[in-house]
Design a protein around this motif. Structure first.
Motif, PDB file in Angstrom:
ATOM      1  N   LYS A   1       0.831  -1.217   0.000  1.00  0.00           N
ATOM      2  CA  LYS A   1       0.000   0.000   0.000  1.00  0.00           C
ATOM      3  C   LYS A   1       0.862   1.262   0.000  1.00  0.00           C
ATOM      4  O   LYS A   1       0.423   2.302  -0.486  1.00  0.00           O
ATOM      5  N   GLU A   2       2.077   1.168   0.526  1.00  0.00           N
ATOM      6  CA  GLU A   2       2.982   2.326   0.566  1.00  0.00           C
ATOM      7  C   GLU A   2       3.735   2.510  -0.745  1.00  0.00           C
ATOM      8  O   GLU A   2       4.353   3.551  -0.965  1.00  0.00           O
ATOM      9  N   GLU A   3       3.706   1.494  -1.624  1.00  0.00           N
ATOM     10  CA  GLU A   3       4.451   1.525  -2.890  1.00  0.00           C
ATOM     11  C   GLU A   3       3.584   2.155  -3.994  1.00  0.00           C
ATOM     12  O   GLU A   3       2.520   1.641  -4.321  1.00  0.00           O
ATOM     13  N   PRO A   4       4.045   3.294  -4.571  1.00  0.00           N
ATOM     14  CA  PRO A   4       3.250   3.979  -5.604  1.00  0.00           C
ATOM     15  C   PRO A   4       2.869   3.106  -6.806  1.00  0.00           C
ATOM     16  O   PRO A   4       1.829   3.342  -7.421  1.00  0.00           O
ATOM     17  N   LEU A   5       3.680   2.081  -7.117  1.00  0.00           N
ATOM     18  CA  LEU A   5       3.364   1.182  -8.233  1.00  0.00           C
ATOM     19  C   LEU A   5       1.976   0.550  -8.091  1.00  0.00           C
ATOM     20  O   LEU A   5       1.359   0.163  -9.072  1.00  0.00           O
ATOM     21  N   PHE A   6       1.495   0.404  -6.854  1.00  0.00           N
ATOM     22  CA  PHE A   6       0.247  -0.309  -6.595  1.00  0.00           C
ATOM     23  C   PHE A   6      -0.936   0.627  -6.341  1.00  0.00           C
ATOM     24  O   PHE A   6      -2.015   0.169  -5.992  1.00  0.00           O
ATOM     25  N   HIS A   7      -0.734   1.933  -6.564  1.00  0.00           N
ATOM     26  CA  HIS A   7      -1.765   2.926  -6.268  1.00  0.00           C
ATOM     27  C   HIS A   7      -3.124   2.556  -6.859  1.00  0.00           C
ATOM     28  O   HIS A   7      -4.148   2.648  -6.191  1.00  0.00           O
ATOM     29  N   ASP A   8      -3.143   2.110  -8.125  1.00  0.00           N
ATOM     30  CA  ASP A   8      -4.406   1.763  -8.789  1.00  0.00           C
ATOM     31  C   ASP A   8      -4.651   0.266  -8.881  1.00  0.00           C
ATOM     32  O   ASP A   8      -5.567  -0.168  -9.578  1.00  0.00           O
ATOM     33  N   SER A   9      -3.841  -0.540  -8.206  1.00  0.00           N
ATOM     34  CA  SER A   9      -3.951  -1.999  -8.320  1.00  0.00           C
ATOM     35  C   SER A   9      -5.209  -2.527  -7.626  1.00  0.00           C
ATOM     36  O   SER A   9      -5.552  -2.077  -6.532  1.00  0.00           O
TER      37      SER A   9
ATOM     38  N   VAL B   1      -4.955  -3.442  -3.947  1.00  0.00           N
ATOM     39  CA  VAL B   1      -5.236  -2.427  -2.933  1.00  0.00           C
ATOM     40  C   VAL B   1      -6.706  -2.000  -2.992  1.00  0.00           C
ATOM     41  O   VAL B   1      -7.342  -1.811  -1.971  1.00  0.00           O
ATOM     42  N   ARG B   2      -7.239  -1.868  -4.197  1.00  0.00           N
ATOM     43  CA  ARG B   2      -8.592  -1.328  -4.407  1.00  0.00           C
ATOM     44  C   ARG B   2      -9.711  -2.339  -4.160  1.00  0.00           C
ATOM     45  O   ARG B   2     -10.805  -1.962  -3.767  1.00  0.00           O
TER      46      ARG B   2
ATOM     47  N   GLN C   1       5.083  -4.312 -11.103  1.00  0.00           N
ATOM     48  CA  GLN C   1       4.564  -4.790  -9.827  1.00  0.00           C
ATOM     49  C   GLN C   1       5.116  -6.176  -9.498  1.00  0.00           C
ATOM     50  O   GLN C   1       5.507  -6.444  -8.361  1.00  0.00           O
TER      51      GLN C   1
END
Length: 128
Positions: free
Chosen positions: A96-104, A107-108, A121
């Motif tokens: 969740k802290e890794e920007p690569l996963f912002h729209d994954s 996380v969502r 990722q």
């Protein structure tokens, strides 16, 4: 077709990375969520997988590869996977802290058990 990447979630007390290592190969089943089943149907041999433990662990713990896909029954695709290796656990908090996963969807859509991953990722999850 370039290999795709997916993350497979499993409850470690039901089927863990240790079980997959012991068995060598298994059919990934028990998936009922329609979006997750669609992801399974879209898999191809040689696609790369990250195995993720749910429950108290909530960590990516290993890798595997798709061996075969039998999608004759579209509601229950039979995806055979082969153990790859165990990896240094990557927790959901770190993800969740890794920007690569912002729209994954990882996380969502927390309940999604089969999650597509980008190459970036995948590499981030499996690197030591």
């Amino acid at each position: 077709v370039a290999a795709m990447n997916y993350l497979l979630k499993t409850e470690p007390n039901a089927y863990s990375i240790s079980d997959l290592k012991r068995d060598g190969e298994t059919v990934w089943d028990g998936v009922t969520n329609l979006a997750a089943v669609k992801n399974l149907r879209e898999m191809h041999p040689k696609d790369r997988l990250v195995i993720y433990h749910t429950g108290d662990e909530r960590s990516a713990v290993g890798t595997a590869t798709v061996v075969s896909v039998d999608a004759k029954d579209p509601k229950v695709p039979l995806v055979r996977i082969r153990f790859g290796k165990t990896i240094s656990p990557k927790t959901l908090i770190a993800v969740k802290e890794e920007p690569l996963f912002h729209d994954s969807p990882l996380v969502r859509q927390g309940r999604l058990s089969v999650v597509p991953l980008t190459d970036e990722q995948y590499q981030w999850l499996v690197k030591a």
